[in-house]
Each structure stands twice: as C-alpha cells, then as structure tokens.
Scaffold this motif. Structure first.
Motif, PDB file in Angstrom:
ATOM      1  N   ASN A   1      -0.994 -10.526   1.082  1.00  0.00           N
ATOM      2  CA  ASN A   1      -1.524  -9.542   1.693  1.00  0.00           C
ATOM      3  C   ASN A   1      -1.188  -8.172   0.308  1.00  0.00           C
ATOM      4  O   ASN A   1       0.059  -8.204  -0.045  1.00  0.00           O
ATOM      5  CB  ASN A   1      -1.271  -8.824   2.621  1.00  0.00           C
ATOM      6  N   ILE A   2      -1.677  -7.553  -0.680  1.00  0.00           N
ATOM      7  CA  ILE A   2      -1.204  -6.898  -1.487  1.00  0.00           C
ATOM      8  C   ILE A   2      -1.826  -5.589  -0.978  1.00  0.00           C
ATOM      9  O   ILE A   2      -2.793  -4.995  -0.892  1.00  0.00           O
ATOM     10  CB  ILE A   2      -1.890  -6.723  -2.600  1.00  0.00           C
ATOM     11  N   PRO A   3      -0.464  -4.732  -0.543  1.00  0.00           N
ATOM     12  CA  PRO A   3      -0.530  -3.291  -0.749  1.00  0.00           C
ATOM     13  C   PRO A   3      -1.876  -2.185  -1.763  1.00  0.00           C
ATOM     14  O   PRO A   3      -1.467  -2.948  -2.413  1.00  0.00           O
ATOM     15  CB  PRO A   3       0.821  -2.359  -1.090  1.00  0.00           C
ATOM     16  N   ASN A   4      -2.278  -0.797  -1.293  1.00  0.00           N
ATOM     17  CA  ASN A   4      -2.624  -0.320  -2.041  1.00  0.00           C
ATOM     18  C   ASN A   4      -2.078  -0.210  -3.021  1.00  0.00           C
ATOM     19  O   ASN A   4      -2.784   0.210  -4.464  1.00  0.00           O
ATOM     20  CB  ASN A   4      -3.793   0.701  -0.880  1.00  0.00           C
ATOM     21  N   SER A   5      -1.185   0.443  -3.236  1.00  0.00           N
ATOM     22  CA  SER A   5      -0.833   0.913  -4.118  1.00  0.00           C
ATOM     23  C   SER A   5      -0.223   0.262  -4.793  1.00  0.00           C
ATOM     24  O   SER A   5      -0.021   0.873  -6.398  1.00  0.00           O
ATOM     25  CB  SER A   5       0.892   1.600  -3.338  1.00  0.00           C
TER      26      SER A   5
END
Length: 355
Positions: free
Chosen positions: A340-344
């Motif tokens: 799971n990767i943050p949009n930032s």
C-alpha cells in the motif's frame, strides 16, 4: 521449444502446435469452427494458419477492427449475434487468432456464449505470446477502465508460432518486449540480464527468449490460478501502467499508447516506489530505468495527466478494501505483493520520471 503444461491445457510452440491442433480437431466432433481475427491478422496471418489446419469441419471467419478501443461489451454483443446467426452451438469452437486484444476478447466471448464453449488461443503478437494468451484471463474494458469485466477460463490449448512475429511492426515487437523485461524483473535475474543487453529488438533477436518468458508466466499462474497470492506479481508495472494506458487512450488530446509503452513507464515508476520503499537498491533502480529508456521513449506527463491517472487507480481491479495495492520489486528477480503506497510517494515517482 518444448511443450509447457498449464492449468488444464498445454502450450505448444512451432510446428508441434499445428500437429496438436490437428489431432485435437480429429478427436473432437465440433459442430462448427469460428476464427476470430482483426483486420491485420486477417491480412497477414490467416493464410499461413489455415494452410496448416486439417479438418473436415467448416471454418467461418469473424473479423473485427483492430485496437484496444474494440475491447468492449458492444463488440462482444456484435460477435455473439454473429455466432448465433451462423448457427454456433455449445459444441462449437472459437479460435482466437491475433494479439492480446483478440485473445482477451475472444476468450471472454467464448467463455460466456451459451454459458461457455471451447476456445483456442493462437497469439500472433509478441505481447500476446508472452502475456495475454497465457493464464486464462479473458475480459473487456468498461468505458475507460481496463479489464473490468471478464472471466478466468482456460483455453483448450495455446498455440505459439514464432513465424507470426515477422508480420509485426517494430513498435509492436518493442511493446511485447516490455512484458518480457517484466518477467525477468519479477522472477529471474539471469533472464533479466540476458534481455537487458539486447542491442536490437527484432523478431529474430527475441525468439531465443520467447520460451523462457512464457515459462515464467506459466509457472506463476500454475502456483496461483485465481490470483489470490503470488500471481499478483504479474501486476508489476501494471497498476500505474494500466491507468496510464487508459488515460492516454480516452483523452481527446492525447495519442494512445501501446500496452507495452504504458507498462514500460509503469515499471520505471513502480521501480522508483520499490526503491523508496527500501525494497530495491538505488543502483538497481537506475539500471532498470536505463535499460527501459533505451528502448522506450519517455512519456510526457503534465500535472493534469498525473491527477487523472491517480483518479483511475481507485478503480484498479486489484484493489482490496478501498486500498490501492502494488506489486513491487524486492530486488531484481523477486517481488513483494500487496504494498500500500501513499499518493505522496506516487507524486514523487512521477516527478522523478519527468526529471
């Protein structure tokens, strides 16, 4: 090249593919055979294919226009109607002769017509041979969302004739090369190294690597046919790649990208995410970026493009419980799924890509 055993069917290469097909047709009393092609494969591939097929059963050719834009439910409805008008029944056979669009579309049409009839995939593009025709995934796009409707249904067999590669333009060969690179990156470092040093991409230079690419994908599919675990590794480069492909396909001011072109950009972006997630060494990331950019032109992403692409990620069919999940490299030749990767961080990946 030897025959590969897959889930409920075999993958044949070269002349043994036609021998296996003819034996199957001799042993199976089909009521009719329907050959699904597009305009390109009708012109360049049908004659070679039919000249090697031995059957007393009539073969009807169904032709559609080429391209990803045809991979829709509307096209399915047209072909279902044609099959009905031509008298296709539950004992009929569909043979999909073409690239990834034809095998994806034709497999879906056959697996749903009259609740499912037999089909055989005969990929004619490099992308179709090493990726789309193997694994039992069939489907169509829903509007601008790729592969949103489909089935996982295996063909009776997959027939790979490398001679069809000589009918392809250079751009299509390079598009398929992207998937071959992916197979090395996710599962076989030695295979990646051998592909990374190819100076030219042509039908002749990729054939020696064709079998291993199909083998890698098939081994992963065999371990996880329904994509509940390790098969997600095959999504590397595709989470962002599919969103990029969809955005450029449907934007009125953009030139559509080939699947491999979008996936090549996706692999660079997701390699960056792998590095920033401390799964990939910086020199490995730079190596991957260098190899891919040697064969693939950089895509120009505006700020608005990036916003639209991130918006499409929400609809990725691999998401679970509202989370956008990535398959990232854990070093070259290994994979870490469900990341799971943050949009930032995704914004940072695009900034690095554009730099």
């Amino acid at each position: 090249m030897q025959t590969l055993l897959s889930s409920g069917h075999s993958i044949y290469f070269g002349q043994p593919a036609y021998e296996a097909l003819n034996q199957h047709l001799l042993q199976t009393p089909y009521s009719g055979i329907f050959l699904l092609v597009d305009e390109n494969t009708h012109e360049f591939c049908v004659q070679r294919f039919l000249s090697r097929v031995e059957t007393q059963c009539a073969i009807e050719i169904i032709e559609i226009e080429p391209g990803e834009s045809m991979k829709t439910l509307a096209t399915c409805a047209e072909v279902w109607t044609i099959l009905t008008e031509l008298g296709a029944d539950r004992k009929s056979l569909v043979i999909n002769l073409g690239g990834g669009v034809i095998t994806d579309l034709g497999g879906f049409i056959a697996s749903t017509y009259k609740r499912g009839i037999n089909f055989i995939n005969v990929p004619t593009s490099l992308l179709g041979m090493v990726d789309a025709s193997v694994g039992g995934k069939n489907g169509v796009d829903l509007g601008h969302l790729k592969n949103q409707v489909g089935t996982i249904t295996s063909p009776k067999m997959v027939l790979i004739d490398p001679e069809f590669l000589h009918t392809l333009p250079q751009t299509e060969l390079i598009s398929g090369y992207a998937e071959m690179l992916k197979h090395g990156l996710i599962a076989d470092q030695a295979y990646w190294r051998s592909l990374a040093v190819l100076e030219t991409i042509s039908a002749d230079t990729v054939v020696p690597y064709l079998f291993d690419s199909v083998r890698i994908k098939n081994e992963i599919v065999m371990r996880d046919p329904t994509e509940n675990g390790i098969r997600k590794a095959l999504n590397f480069g595709h989470t962002l790649g599919h969103a990029i492909e969809s955005h450029f396909l449907h934007h009125p001011d953009k030139i559509a990208l080939l699947h491999g072109e979008a996936v090549a950009a996706g692999m660079i972006l997701e390699s960056y995410l792998s590095w920033q997630n401390q799964l990939l060494e910086p020199e490995e990331y730079l190596w991957i970026r260098q190899v891919i950019r040697r064969s693939f032109a950089s895509v120009v992403f505006t700020a608005m493009d990036i916003e639209n692409i991130l918006g499409l990620l929400v609809h990725d069919k691999k998401n679970e419980y509202g989370k956008v999940l990535f398959a990232l490299l854990d070093g070259i030749g290994k994979i870490s799924i469900d990341q799971n990767i943050p949009n930032s961080l995704i914004y940072s990946a695009f900034a690095d890509y554009n730099s």
